[in-house]
Design an enzyme around this catalytic site. Structure first.
Site, PDB file in Angstrom:
ATOM      1  N   HIS A 271       0.993  -1.092   0.210  1.00 40.92           N
ATOM      2  CA  HIS A 271       0.478   0.301  -0.063  1.00 40.92           C
ATOM      3  C   HIS A 271       0.881   1.018  -0.027  1.00 40.92           C
ATOM      4  CE1 HIS A 271      -3.421   2.704   1.118  1.00 40.92           C
ATOM      5  NE2 HIS A 271      -2.536   3.309   1.976  1.00 40.92           N
ATOM      6  N   GLU A 272       1.700   1.360   0.896  1.00 40.40           N
ATOM      7  CA  GLU A 272       2.769   2.461   0.686  1.00 40.40           C
ATOM      8  C   GLU A 272       3.317   2.271  -0.125  1.00 40.40           C
ATOM      9  OE1 GLU A 272       1.987   4.062   3.011  1.00 40.40           O
ATOM     10  OE2 GLU A 272       0.792   3.387   4.090  1.00 40.40           O
TER      11      GLU A 272
ATOM     12  N   HIS B 164       1.993   4.903  -3.144  1.00 39.18           N
ATOM     13  CA  HIS B 164       1.889   5.816  -2.610  1.00 39.18           C
ATOM     14  C   HIS B 164       3.666   6.314  -2.950  1.00 39.18           C
ATOM     15  CE1 HIS B 164      -1.375   6.451  -0.767  1.00 39.18           C
ATOM     16  NE2 HIS B 164      -1.092   5.636  -0.324  1.00 39.18           N
TER      17      HIS B 164
ATOM     18  N   ASP C  15     -40.649 -27.630 -14.976  1.00 44.48           N
ATOM     19  CA  ASP C  15     -41.007 -28.237 -16.694  1.00 44.48           C
ATOM     20  C   ASP C  15     -41.164 -27.290 -17.758  1.00 44.48           C
ATOM     21  OD1 ASP C  15     -40.759 -30.785 -16.013  1.00 44.48           O
ATOM     22  OD2 ASP C  15     -42.437 -31.443 -15.448  1.00 44.48           O
TER      23      ASP C  15
END
Length: 403
Positions: free
Chosen positions: A21-22, A25, A204
């Site tokens: 995640h970091e 960035h 059916d």
């Protein structure tokens, strides 16, 4: 041994999720020519660090968070003369938003990769499988339930059989509301004790409407009390194998579709999150804990260990995928100090300046983040408090896998 291995691997997976995640960035910031001062995983005392170029990389004692320090993220950020022209706040709004969204995009990408890995190996739930409620058989409705969970004896036909419903019938709607799964049918009927409902039944290839009077019955709820529910006396036909493995090419589309379903579930989970916190807090003091209550990284790691112990590695990876999606969506909540809060400030600047231009006024410049500090501290304290409550519940009253 398997449990301990699973715990270690899942903890590493969480740390890697945060690190990526970091890194999202950091990667976008560097791509756009900004200066990254520090890239750290964890919080608390620094365990180790090293510097390469203009960036210091480090690991802190508690690897449950992280940060990427970009020069000039706000106009209140002190800068050296060398950093001044590289300040992030000086860049166009789209570049600032791209950097702030980099972590979210990275988590989405990681989640997709994990789902794709499972799809082409063990298999994922088939998004095209028909789960329309199909009757396996009919029976009488037990009027009550014993404390041990067993049903009291009953005799005769149940409401469904009396209405002419037989094995093989597909119940596609109740009072005109489509039924997509047997669980949805069950929950709908349970909420209508004593009422007459109209079932749309397919047999059916022919569809007809059938009126059924829902029987009233008492059942034991999760806390041991008696509740009145509705029942019509039908059992579910086996669905078969809902999992399907895919080839490398077709797995791409299937993974994207399944990721969409996971995203929808994650959004619903976030919406219901605040309402579940009181139940989690009560679980700390001995109340029964709901199986769908939120878990912390402690609880998730414990579950990861149990999955590894059972060799359920596909589910293990899907939990990590779900974690990445949760982190992505949670971070777009428009409150500081989350990424979404910073993006909201950039958008507010653009809207504010657009209004000023209409009034013939110049741009007001970058936002002063000092005015947001009370809100930032409040949100951070609230998140920390909720996190500690959930961790406490995961320690003293953990969620365990069934079986």
């Amino acid at each position: 041994m398997g449990y301990l291995l699973g715990v270690i691997l899942f903890a590493l997976g969480i740390a890697l999720t945060i690190a990526l995640h970091e890194a999202g960035h950091m990667g976008v910031a560097r791509l756009l020519g900004m200066r990254v001062r520090r890239y750290f995983i964890g919080f608390g005392p620094t365990v180790g660090q090293f510097t390469r170029g203009h960036t210091t990389y480090g690991l802190k004692a508690v690897p449950l968070g992280g940060f990427c320090d970009i020069a000039g993220m706000t106009a209140n950020d002190p800068l050296t003369p060398e950093e001044e022209p590289l300040a992030m706040w000086r860049r166009p709004a789209w570049q600032r938003i791209a950097v702030l969204a980099g972590g979210v995009v990275m988590n989405i990408f990681v989640g997709l990769v994990l789902i794709y890995t499972v799809a082409v190996s063990a298999g994922i739930p088939d998004p095209d499988i028909d789960l329309t409620p199909t009757v396996d058989g009919t029976a009488c409705v037990a009027p009550a339930q014993n404390p041990d969970g067993s049903l009291v004896p009953c005799s005769g036909e149940g409401p469904a059989a009396e209405a002419g419903i037989t094995a093989g019938d597909r119940i596609t709607a109740v009072d005109g509301r489509p039924m997509h799964t047997f669980i949805e049918l069950r929950d709908t009927v349970m909420a209508k004790p004593g009422e007459t409902v109209e079932l749309t039944v397919e047999r059916d290839g022919i569809t007809r409407e059938v009126a059924v009077t829902v029987a009233e019955a008492t059942r034991i709820d999760a806390v041991g009390g008696e509740v009145t529910v509705g029942a019509i006396g039908v059992s579910r036909a086996p669905v078969g194998n809902v999992f399907r493995s895919y080839g490398p090419v077709e797995g791409i589309g299937a993974s994207l579709r399944f990721a969409g379903l996971m995203f929808s579930g994650t959004v619903e989970g976030l919406k219901s999150f605040p309402a579940k916190i009181p139940g989690v807090a009560a679980a700390v003091f001995g109340e029964e804990r709901a199986q769908d209550s939120p878990v912390s990284v402690v609880g998730a790691t414990r579950i990861g260990g149990e999955l590894a112990e059972r060799s359920e590695w596909a589910t293990f990876l899907m939990m990590l995928a779900s974690l990445n999606f949760f982190l992505a969506l949670f971070n777009v909540v428009p409150l500081p100090p989350l990424d979404g809060g910073h993006i909201a400030v950039v958008l507010w600047e653009k809207l504010r300046d657009a209004v000023r231009r209409l009034r013939g006024l110049p741009s007001a410049g970058p936002a002063d983040y000092r005015g947001l500090m009370p809100l930032t501290y409040t949100v951070a304290a609230l998140l920390l408090t909720v996190g500690m409550v959930v961790i406490a519940a995961d320690v003293v009253n953990p969620i365990r896998l069934p079986g």
